[in-house]
Scaffold this motif. Sequence first.
Motif, mmCIF file in Angstrom:
data_model
loop_
_atom_site.group_PDB
_atom_site.id
_atom_site.type_symbol
_atom_site.label_atom_id
_atom_site.label_comp_id
_atom_site.label_asym_id
_atom_site.label_seq_id
_atom_site.Cartn_x
_atom_site.Cartn_y
_atom_site.Cartn_z
ATOM 1 N N HIS A 37 0.813 -1.216 0.000
ATOM 2 C CA HIS A 37 0.000 0.000 0.000
ATOM 3 C C HIS A 37 0.849 1.270 0.000
ATOM 4 O O HIS A 37 0.313 2.372 -0.132
ATOM 5 C CB HIS A 37 -0.993 0.002 1.163
ATOM 6 C CG HIS A 37 -2.176 -0.876 0.916
ATOM 7 N ND1 HIS A 37 -3.138 -0.585 -0.013
ATOM 8 C CD2 HIS A 37 -2.540 -2.061 1.468
ATOM 9 C CE1 HIS A 37 -4.053 -1.538 -0.028
ATOM 10 N NE2 HIS A 37 -3.708 -2.453 0.865
ATOM 11 N N ASN A 76 -6.837 -7.269 9.094
ATOM 12 C CA ASN A 76 -6.438 -6.083 8.336
ATOM 13 C C ASN A 76 -7.504 -4.996 8.422
ATOM 14 O O ASN A 76 -7.185 -3.818 8.576
ATOM 15 C CB ASN A 76 -6.172 -6.439 6.868
ATOM 16 C CG ASN A 76 -4.727 -6.779 6.616
ATOM 17 O OD1 ASN A 76 -3.860 -5.946 6.782
ATOM 18 N ND2 ASN A 76 -4.474 -8.015 6.225
ATOM 19 N N CYS A 77 -8.746 -5.374 8.315
ATOM 20 C CA CYS A 77 -9.858 -4.424 8.390
ATOM 21 C C CYS A 77 -9.914 -3.780 9.776
ATOM 22 O O CYS A 77 -10.025 -2.555 9.895
ATOM 23 C CB CYS A 77 -11.169 -5.124 8.058
ATOM 24 S SG CYS A 77 -12.602 -4.034 8.062
ATOM 25 N N MET A 82 -8.341 -1.464 6.136
ATOM 26 C CA MET A 82 -8.269 -1.956 4.758
ATOM 27 C C MET A 82 -8.188 -3.471 4.804
ATOM 28 O O MET A 82 -7.312 -3.984 5.492
ATOM 29 C CB MET A 82 -7.056 -1.385 4.036
ATOM 30 C CG MET A 82 -7.182 0.115 3.860
ATOM 31 S SD MET A 82 -5.812 0.796 2.981
ATOM 32 C CE MET A 82 -6.374 0.631 1.316
ATOM 33 N N PRO A 83 -9.036 -4.145 4.137
ATOM 34 C CA PRO A 83 -10.052 -3.638 3.228
ATOM 35 C C PRO A 83 -11.172 -2.940 3.998
ATOM 36 O O PRO A 83 -11.395 -3.227 5.179
ATOM 37 C CB PRO A 83 -10.568 -4.891 2.535
ATOM 38 C CG PRO A 83 -10.367 -5.977 3.528
ATOM 39 C CD PRO A 83 -9.106 -5.610 4.273
ATOM 40 N N SER A 84 -11.850 -2.054 3.304
ATOM 41 C CA SER A 84 -12.974 -1.365 3.928
ATOM 42 C C SER A 84 -14.104 -2.362 4.152
ATOM 43 O O SER A 84 -14.146 -3.432 3.538
ATOM 44 C CB SER A 84 -13.441 -0.214 3.036
ATOM 45 O OG SER A 84 -14.006 -0.720 1.844
#
Length: 172
Positions: A37, A76-77, A82-84
């Motif tokens: 990212h 991760n969220c 992210m991811p949304s």
Amino acid sequence: MRSTTFQPVSFSLFDYRTYLFSFVFIIGNLVLPQICHLIPDGGKMLLPIYFFTLIASYKFGLRIGLLTAILSPLCNCLLFGMPSLIVLPILLIKSSLLAVIAAKIAQYSNKVSFIHLAVTIVAYQLVGGIAEYFITGSLQSAIQDFTIGFPGMLIQILGGWFILKKLAKYEC
């Protein structure tokens, strides 16, 4: 390039190694997306969230693969946003499809090759793209991993082959 004889490993849900290896692959799926990212659209282009799920599933089977496939996007969220939440269900579907397909191809073929990995990647992307189309109604979103994410698919095939070929030498 020739295929390599490969022996997938499968641990029970009561074996501590299931959770140890899952933890290691989840950490990989947390760190690699953060690095990717740093590049504009690096996540969409390089598809990093799937890389360690592929390795986990192909070498260590469905249990470790699914734990990695489900917990990586969720962590991760929660940790990085992210991811949304909007795309999280699609990532969970694609990641789970990857885990199932990779584990089954490894189990039935007992080989690792570019062809086996390419079939794995294309299969989960096709089925996942169809699911994404039905969820979003957007053909552009459904084919995004084939267009923008093509470099990531190649990295999964080439990098996955390299790592899995090295892991083929080791029994756990």
